[in-house]
Scaffold this active site. Structure first.
Site, PDB file in Angstrom:
ATOM      1  N   ASP A 477       0.838  -1.200   0.000  1.00 23.28           N
ATOM      2  CA  ASP A 477       0.000   0.000   0.000  1.00 23.28           C
ATOM      3  C   ASP A 477       0.878   1.257   0.000  1.00 23.28           C
ATOM      4  OD1 ASP A 477      -2.284   1.548   0.175  1.00 23.28           O
ATOM      5  OD2 ASP A 477      -3.025   0.618   2.014  1.00 23.28           O
ATOM      6  N   ASP A 547     -10.769   2.176  -3.253  1.00 20.47           N
ATOM      7  CA  ASP A 547     -11.329   1.903  -1.928  1.00 20.47           C
ATOM      8  C   ASP A 547     -12.850   1.907  -1.962  1.00 20.47           C
ATOM      9  OD1 ASP A 547      -9.068   1.410  -0.557  1.00 20.47           O
ATOM     10  OD2 ASP A 547      -8.843   3.413   0.285  1.00 20.47           O
TER      11      ASP A 547
HETATM   12  C1  DGJ Z   1      -5.809   1.989   1.815  1.00 21.03           C
HETATM   13  C2  DGJ Z   1      -6.215   0.730   1.113  1.00 21.03           C
HETATM   14  O1  DGJ Z   1      -6.723   1.019  -0.146  1.00 21.03           O
HETATM   15  C3  DGJ Z   1      -7.225  -0.005   1.972  1.00 21.03           C
HETATM   16  O2  DGJ Z   1      -7.705  -1.143   1.301  1.00 21.03           O
HETATM   17  C4  DGJ Z   1      -6.583  -0.374   3.277  1.00 21.03           C
HETATM   18  O3  DGJ Z   1      -5.544  -1.279   3.053  1.00 21.03           O
HETATM   19  C5  DGJ Z   1      -6.067   0.881   3.959  1.00 21.03           C
HETATM   20  N1  DGJ Z   1      -5.243   1.662   3.090  1.00 21.03           N
HETATM   21  C6  DGJ Z   1      -5.293   0.531   5.203  1.00 21.03           C
HETATM   22  O4  DGJ Z   1      -4.712   1.608   5.775  1.00 21.03           O
END
Ligand code: DGJ
Length: 734
Positions: A477, A547
């Site tokens: 991430d 997300d």
């Molecule tokens: C952003 C990601 O897109 C989410 O799926 C998740 O992993 C969060 N970060 C965690 O902080």
């Protein structure tokens, strides 16, 4: 195939359906762009460079040299000497001057495709592709520029990149090195680009191209949620099925600019490369700079054909690793299920229930390390928090494995929290401007990856976790964009290198990771889909798309993403309702059907969702196993876009042998008293007869029709009862 016609001094690059012509003109060996379009039989179109009309070439009319520079279709335009259109290249010499001009010196035609040092790029064997390297120089500066072009025997894309070599005795500064340019005649073009925001990535925008400069860009240090390193110029009549498209996509994950400029003479200059803003690279004598690759696609068969070319290129010549052509395990990720509130027991309870339903991998998301109980702290402290993961990581992984499931884990390796042991030990490791408070975002800073000791330390921390247990998947991430650019390890005149050095270091770390752990399934992610680009696809066969997991929001996001990238790359999960981002309640069935168009997985607490939703999971799992080969490997076609018609979305995949196809139809809001929708299918064999079965509606009897009828007359899809309903239709050759 690439041919040099020596007498005419013309290079002809041929792909199966396109030709690209470059010419060398005049005594000074200017390199001009002649043609890019439908495949030509001959190489005789050099008149398109218009050197036979005023202002003529400088050897005939040097008093109007400036006018020549300002209208000649340069193959790689440098600036500062009278071409007043925006250049692709800029330099600051030791004397502080900026003008430069390139002249042809030599060339070679090579079987295969050379690697680009430190950078991801498309690849192919000596049988699959041919490369042209044109060496040019500016003898007044002491600089060579190599223009690299590759054509593929089985694909209509052409890739380009640029390398700059300091052949002089003194250092100079590169202030702009774009990777590709197309100087063409203007023909009432429109431009297509992808725009967005967090949770709203890659929405398609199409607008008329006017005089002057129009661009999309990022200088956020990543390709970004906001703009995308993609630009297409299309004829204003171009549709999915017909019309001309000139597209560029950047194999790079940092700052970029994609631009089109229409000049006073109705000439258009389309360009793409690293954004020149904040870029300044010092090149010592003898050193070289390799700019990243641009993929160019031309077609006169509309957007479906463009999409097909990108998809095929990326599937075969960009994505690597064990999972490239393999079904991915169906995962369940605990992010939306628990956020930071989890421990071993909670994760195991989810895994136990999930395994009974056929889910194949548990992914432990953010919150398992250091003192991380919220997003305020601990990034950089990549040690398991044994208060939460009681029993330790290996115990948890082993228990998950005993359930017959794989185990995956989340990292955000590029970051450092001000409240972390790492920051307390190494405050200088964060990117920051000295004597200025660093700007926080999500209460975190970005690590200065231009420093080898930082990269080595973080890599080892991450790798040690992976070495400690049977971890088979990593979600990498990146949750903030870069700002406050400053590195304590770079001298003042190299601070402008930090953005690019940062991206190179990310590539280096991911390269190391997939080398040490060749069986690992890597999924890139950046606050959702902010780094969904071909550069990252070189390292991970899938990227978290957004997300926003609401299936209706996803329609537009996935449509924009699939415009360029294969469905096999799009991270897509079924989540709980009301949706955590938009609060919408949608049928569980539709959430499954939309996620089926991507990698497919779950992001919910399977122990808490309604029983009727849980009961649907085994059937969804079975559907994934039944259709994933087709979805992953098939040809994708866009049938209808709810972003345009506001009523329904429809796409189709067809197997390569055209024996099987899957059509997905999603209704947005239902409306009273409407008839069934007629949809025209694509990609089928005209003379083949197909059994058409409505997979999730047994009331509709299977029928047999010919491909010809289905594509020309179409198929009727009855209006589903209710909002956000979806229909899955399978076609099988009989
Ligand atoms: C952003 C990601 O897109 C989410 O799926 C998740 O992993 C969060 N970060 C965690 O902080």
């Amino acid at each position: 195939m690439i041919t040099f016609y020596e007498k005419d001094r013309v290079f002809k690059l041929d792909t199966p359906h396109t030709s690209y012509l470059i010419g060398i003109v005049d005594e000074e060996n200017f390199i001009g762009h002649i043609y890019y379009g439908k495949r030509l039989k001959e190489s005789e179109a050099s008149y398109l460079m218009r050197t036979g009309e005023p202002p003529f070439v400088p050897s005939q009319n040097n008093r109007e040299r400036c006018s020549f520079h300002d209208c000649f279709p340069f193959e790689y335009p440098t600036g500062g000497l009278g071409d007043y259109r925006e250049s692709c290249f800029s330099i600051r010499t030791p004397g502080g001057h900026v003008g430069s001009m390139l002249a042809y010196v030599s060339h070679e035609i090579i079987a295969g495709k050379p690697l680009l040092a430190g950078l991801p790029a498309t690849f192919g064997s000596e049988q699959e592709c041919t490369t042209l390297r044109i060496v040019c120089e500016d003898k007044y500066i002491g600089m060579q520029v190599e223009l690299l072009y590759t054509v593929f025997a089985d694909n209509d894309a052409i890739t380009r990149s640029v390398k700059v070599i300091n052949t002089g005795k003194e250092a100079f500064y590169l202030t702009k090195v774009l990777s590709a340019c197309l100087d063409m005649d203007y023909r009432d073009y429109e431009m297509i680009s992808l725009h967005g925001s967090w949770a709203r990535e890659r929405h398609i925008q199409r607008k008329a191209l006017g005089y002057g400069i129009q661009s999309v860009s990022s200088y956020r240090g990543e390709s970004s949620h906001q703009d995308h390193p993609f630009l297409a110029l299309v004829d204003k009549n171009t549709t999915q099925e017909h019309g001309e498209v000139y597209a560029m996509n950047f194999v790079y994950s940092g700052n970029f600019r994609a631009q089109a400029e229409v000049s006073q003479f109705d000439l258009v200059r389309m360009s793409m490369g690293i954004h020149p803003e904040h870029f300044c690279w010092k090149l010592e004598a003898g050193e070289s700079f390799q700019a990243p690759e641009v993929v160019m696609v031309y077609t006169d068969q509309g957007l479906d054909a463009m999409t097909g070319t990108f998809h095929k290129l990326y599937k075969k010549h960009l994505i690597r690793g064990e999972y490239k052509d393999k079904k991915r395990p169906i995962l369940i990720n605990n992010w939306e299920a628990t956020y930071f509130d989890f421990n071993t027991e909670k994760l195991l309870s989810i895994a136990k229930e999930a395994s009974k339903l056929g889910i194949e991998m548990l992914v432990m998301d953010d919150g398992w390390f250091g003192k991380r109980s919220s997003d305020n702290c601990a990034l950089g402290d990549w040690k398991v928090n044994e208060e939460k993961i009681n029993g330790g990581l290996k115990y948890l992984v082993d228990e998950v494995n005993k359930l017959g499931m794989k185990f995956g884990i989340w990292f955000e390796p590029e970051m450092i929290s001000p409240d972390s042991d790492l920051y307390r030990a190494h405050p200088d490791w964060a990117i920051a401007i000295p004597n200025r408070p660093a700007t926080e975002s999500r209460q975190q800073y970005v690590l200065d990856l231009s420093r080898k000791e930082v990269v080595d330390y973080i890599y080892e921390m991450v790798a040690n976790v992976l070495r400690s247990a049977n971890i088979e998947y990593v979600k990498w991430d990146m949750n903030r964009q870069l700002s406050d650019l400053g590195s304590l390890s770079l001298p003042a005149d190299r601070q402008g290198e930090l953005y690019h050095r940062y991206v190179l270091a990310v590539y280096e770390m991911q390269g190391r990771l997939v080398k040490e752990f060749p069986h690992l399934l890597l999924e890139n992610c950046s606050g959702g889909g902010a780094r969904f680009d071909p550069g990252m696809l070189y390292f991970s066969p899938q990227i978290w798309c957004s997300d926003d997991t609401d299936p209706i929001e996803r329609l537009e996001i996935q449509e924009g993403t699939a415009l360029i990238y294969p469905l096999s790359t799009m991270g897509a999960h079924v989540s709980d309702c009301p949706n955590h981002t938009v609060g919408r309640v949608t049928p569980f069935e539709t959430r499954g059907i939309v996620a089926l168009a991507g990698t497919f997985g779950y992001e919910l607490d399977v122990t808490k969702i309604p029983q009727e939703d849980r009961d649907m999971i085994p059937a969804q799992v079975a559907m994934y196993h039944k259709y994933n080969d087709l979805v992953r490997e098939g040809d994708y076609y866009r049938i209808a876009s709810c972003a345009q018609n506001h009523k329904f979305d429809c796409w189709q995949v067809v197997s390569e042998d055209k024996q099987q196809s899957l059509v997905t139809y999603v209704q947005v809001l239902n409306r009273a008293n409407f008839k069934s929708k007629r949809i025209l299918l694509k990609g089928l064999e005209v003379d083949t007869r197909y059994q058409v079965q409505f997979v999730n509606d047994e009331k509709v009897e299977p029928k047999v029709y010919s491909g010809d009828t289905l594509m020309k007359a179409g198929l009727l899809v009855p209006n589903p009862w209710g909002d956000f309903r979806s229909v899955l239709i399978e076609l099988k050759a009989v």
